[in-house]
Design a protein around this motif. Structure first.
Motif: not given
Length: 402
Positions: A168-182, A370-373
């Motif tokens: 669960w941590m990987y998609p959570g970190v990616m989502m946080a990075m995306c929201l931070g960039a936005c 699978l979640l990474e790409p």
């Protein structure tokens, strides 16, 4: 230096105390010279205690309970009385909360209360599975073996939870990075270039208008955004405590495209291992089923195990009840049926639990790969859309000037 020790004399009587020595080896040598067989020896620690509970008190972790169970298993198998073992472990602990709890359990045991009953007074750390296995060990005289089995099972559960949490941590970190960039683009970049578009009086594309509106809200009404986020977090916390919130959350979790199958396998691994441990320890089948409901941590599986207990009470076999439930794979039901027919259900469920443990590890690797790409592509689309919304007016302005 001062060393705390737990030792046994020539007659087998337990002794504990503090001895002065330059090192642990020298302390053990002194004890041997006194005719004592050293069981544990540790440097004495001075722990300052407060009579009132502190909100900053050190917590007792899952790993602490695993270590405690392993140590108790060794000491009980060595013939040390449970009260003496608890006293020795309490002296060794550098966690005041754990030390206080062990001392209270020791006092209960010394007053004549069963060890399992004493543990049941601390349900936060010793759940129904733990207490029932200890009770079975007390009845059968195999307390040491069952404590070791508890430690092994808890260690497996801890490793599995860490694996699932990592997935669960990987998609959570990616989502946080995306929201931070936005947030950076909307609050720092767009406000600096939007006045240029307004001053030139060009007609702005719809995506740019939407982004400028979002930027205006974030920069001028950030306090309302924070209040809204706080309200959503509070509602989430409240909903998770209500039956309807748990129902909705657990329903959604089981139906996620990638993580849903992972959660199903994790629940099946945990419950089948628990059921196997109960049966192998001699715990009644109905009690084992009810404990599986308690450890499932999902409303739908919890209800399925409770329904199973009700129907088994009427004389039906386990595999007959589970055949019509889509939450349990057909292969699992067949294995349970073969275990019931041969009278080796505990052994079969133990192997099934190990199988699902391996499946969880494989599913985590597959989900991560699978979640990474998917997450990278999603971030690219979101951030790219924001960038395009800012570049479109620039392109229009350049062509207008030309």
């Amino acid at each position: 230096m001062q060393f705390e020790y737990l030792a046994r004399d020539g007659s087998g009587k337990m002794q504990s105390g503090v001895i002065s020595a330059e090192s642990a080896n020298e302390a053990a040598r002194k004890l041997r010279n006194d005719g004592l067989y050293t069981l544990t020896i540790n440097e004495a620690r001075q722990v300052t205690r407060s009579s009132a509970p502190s909100i900053f008190a050190k917590r007792v972790s899952h790993s602490d309970i695993v270590y405690l169970s392993s140590q108790l298993a060794v000491m009980v198998d060595a013939g040390i009385p449970i009260a003496s073992a608890l006293a020795g472990l309490a002296k060794q602990s550098d966690n005041p909360t754990l030390q206080s709890m062990l001392e209270r359990i020791q006092q209960e045991v010394e007053s004549g209360v069963d060890f399992s009953a004493a543990l049941s007074k601390f349900p936060r750390y010793f759940d129904g599975v733990y207490v029932n296995l200890v009770k079975a060990g007390e009845v059968s005289g195999l307390l040491g073996a069952l404590l070791e089995r508890i430690a092994t099972q808890m260690r497996n559960d801890l490793e599995q939870r860490q694996k699932v949490r990592g997935a669960w941590m990987y998609p959570g970190v990616m989502m946080a990075m995306c929201l931070g960039a936005c947030a950076f683009l909307l609050t720092f970049v767009l406000p600096k270039i939007s006045p240029m578009f307004v001053a030139r009086g060009i007609e702005l594309p719809t995506p740019t208008i939407v982004m400028m509106s979002a930027s205006h809200i974030l920069t001028h009404y950030w306090w309302a955004c924070l209040l809204g986020m706080g309200g959503l977090a509070g509602f989430w916390w409240y909903a998770r405590k209500q039956w309807w919130g748990r129902l909705a959350y657990d329903w959604a979790i089981l139906r996620l495209p990638v993580l849903g199958p992972l959660m199903r396998k994790s629940i099946l691994a945990r419950t089948t291992r628990t059921f196997a441990a109960m049966l192998n320890a001699g715990v009644p089948v109905l009690d084992g089923i009810q404990l599986c409901a308690a450890v499932s941590e999902n409303v739908f599986y919890e209800q399925a195990w409770k329904d199973l207990a009700d129907k088994v009470m009427t004389g039906r076999q386990i595999h007959e009840v589970l055949e019509s439930n889509p939450l349990f794979p057909k292969t699992l039901v067949q294995m349970i049926g073969s275990g019931e027919q041969t009278g080796k259900l505990g052994m079969v469920l133990g192997r099934v639990g190990n199988y699902y443990d391996a499946e969880v590890s494989i599913a985590i690797k597959s989900a991560t790969s699978l979640l990474e790409p998917i997450m990278v592509a999603g971030m690219g689309v979101i951030v790219g859309s924001l960038a395009l919304a800012m570049l479109l007016p620039i392109f229009k302005l350049s062509s207008h000037v030309g």
